[in-house]
Design an enzyme around this catalytic site. Structure first.
Site, PDB file in Angstrom:
ATOM      1  N   GLU A 156      13.923  67.525  54.470  1.00  5.59           N
ATOM      2  CA  GLU A 156      13.525  68.873  54.476  1.00  5.59           C
ATOM      3  C   GLU A 156      14.093  69.553  53.143  1.00  5.59           C
ATOM      4  OE1 GLU A 156      11.436  70.110  56.706  1.00  5.59           O
ATOM      5  OE2 GLU A 156      11.623  68.736  58.246  1.00  5.59           O
TER       6      GLU A 156
ATOM      7  N   HIS B 132       9.435  67.038  53.140  1.00  4.32           N
ATOM      8  CA  HIS B 132       8.704  68.123  53.921  1.00  4.32           C
ATOM      9  C   HIS B 132       9.551  69.464  53.437  1.00  4.32           C
ATOM     10  CE1 HIS B 132       6.887  66.019  57.470  1.00  4.32           C
ATOM     11  NE2 HIS B 132       7.506  64.916  56.952  1.00  4.32           N
TER      12      HIS B 132
ATOM     13  N   HIS C  47       2.337  67.433  56.673  1.00  4.02           N
ATOM     14  CA  HIS C  47       1.905  68.693  56.998  1.00  4.02           C
ATOM     15  C   HIS C  47       1.398  69.456  55.841  1.00  4.02           C
ATOM     16  CE1 HIS C  47       5.397  68.102  60.195  1.00  4.02           C
ATOM     17  NE2 HIS C  47       4.369  68.244  60.835  1.00  4.02           N
TER      18      HIS C  47
ATOM     19  N   GLU D  77       2.982  72.383  53.484  1.00  3.98           N
ATOM     20  CA  GLU D  77       4.438  72.121  52.972  1.00  3.98           C
ATOM     21  C   GLU D  77       4.363  71.607  51.384  1.00  3.98           C
ATOM     22  OE1 GLU D  77       6.434  69.603  55.887  1.00  3.98           O
ATOM     23  OE2 GLU D  77       6.261  70.732  57.435  1.00  3.98           O
TER      24      GLU D  77
END
Length: 339
Positions: free
Chosen positions: A217, A153, A60, A63
């Protein structure tokens, strides 16, 4: 390495976001650095250890903390301040979305793997197919190694547990203590167990190549230049140790310090009428009481079904047919689930 084009590899990839002609350079320590495409760099150590490592970021485009982490790691390897002692595939996933400062241009790239890219011609679908090919090429180059894939991410929302990992569905195989130990050493003490096949990048590597793979994450989305490297130092240090030190192992995992969650519900957006029944500011892992209304989609309603469920990845703006939220419950891993 003075004068190397690899010094500005990310900048070069962003300059040519959809295709970069392959080229090869030799690093000072004898590592062969092969650029396979824009954002795709394979480092072949002169005498590699027994690990084949994929580190990906920027799937993405907005990010940015993982992108900056990987760029720092690459600069250390190119300069020689960090020695490459394993085979490493470094991937900056979506340079065009990075340039636009957006999560995606047309489609969510992290929902297009394991063949999900078929049936369309968007740029992200083409990129997913290409990345599958590069990961296949990398892992298939040799057998008998420990295969690893860490897909880095940051989340759209803040989180009650800042850093967390999604452990791809194992199809009944036990969870790995060694990988939980790596996560813990890297500052990740929260793990979400996936309960079915998905079309994420990490599941692709896990399912197709038996890699120990995770979606990681590492905090909240921020613009380039606004990330504090100290917040991801533990992850940076552990990745550097993996790449530079054959045989490196983190300290044994302390399961009493690990928070483990299981998926209880998957909320799928079914139409343009879909609505989440809570604020856009609700952090990941916010708990809801039994019976609480979570979302509506016309006549369809989702409510809390267990004694308590927490929400992860809520996003009403996803495309129709995609996951708009996960509801999770805390669990404990038993000895029979671990190896």
């Amino acid at each position: 390495m003075k004068g190397s084009r690899l010094d500005e590899f990310l900048e070069l990839s962003r300059q040519y976001p959809w295709h970069l002609a392959p080229f090869t350079e030799l690093l000072a320590d004898g590592t062969r650095a092969e650029v396979w495409d824009t954002g795709v760099l394979c480092l072949e150590a002169a005498s590699p250890g027994a690990r084949d490592i994929v580190i990906s970021c920027g799937i993405h485009g907005n990010e940015t903390a993982p992108i900056e982490l990987c760029e720092r790691l690459l600069q250390q390897l190119v300069s020689g301040s960090l020695k490459c002692r394993q085979r490493l595939l470094l991937i900056f996933g979506n340079p065009a979305a990075m340039n636009a400062g957006v999560r995606e241009l047309e489609e969510n790239l992290n929902r297009l793997f394991s063949g999900a890219h078929a049936g369309g011609q968007s740029r992200e679908r083409q990129r997913a197919a290409a990345l599958e090919g590069y990961v296949s090429r990398f892992f298939e180059a040799r057998a008998g190694t420990e295969r690893l894939h860490y897909d880095l991410h940051t989340a759209i929302r803040p989180s009650l547990h800042e850093k967390f990992a999604v452990y791809p569905f194992t199809h009944g195989a036990p969870y790995r203590r060694s990988q939980l130990a790596f996560l813990q050493a890297a500052g990740v003490n929260t793990v979400l167990l996936s309960q079915g096949p998905t079309s994420t990048f990490s599941y692709f590597s896990a399912h197709e190549f038996g890699a120990h793979a995770f979606t990681l994450e590492l905090g909240k989305v921020r613009p380039f230049g606004e990330n504090d490297p100290a917040r991801v130092k533990a992850m940076t240090d552990c990745l550097a140790a993996l790449v530079s030190t054959p045989g490196w192992q983190p300290p044994a995992v302390d399961l009493s310090r690990m928070r483990v969650f299981d998926v209880s519900q998957e909320i799928i957006k079914q139409s343009s009428h879909f609505r989440l029944n809570f604020s856009k500011d609700v952090p990941n892992f916010t708990p809801f009481e039994p019976g609480a209304l979570l979302a509506t989609d016309g006549e369809r309603h989702w409510c809390v079904q267990s004694s308590e469920e927490a929400v992860v990845f809520p996003n009403a703006g996803v495309a129709v047919g995609q996951r708009a939220a996960l509801m999770v419950t805390p669990v404990r891993l038993s000895e029979t689930q671990l190896i």
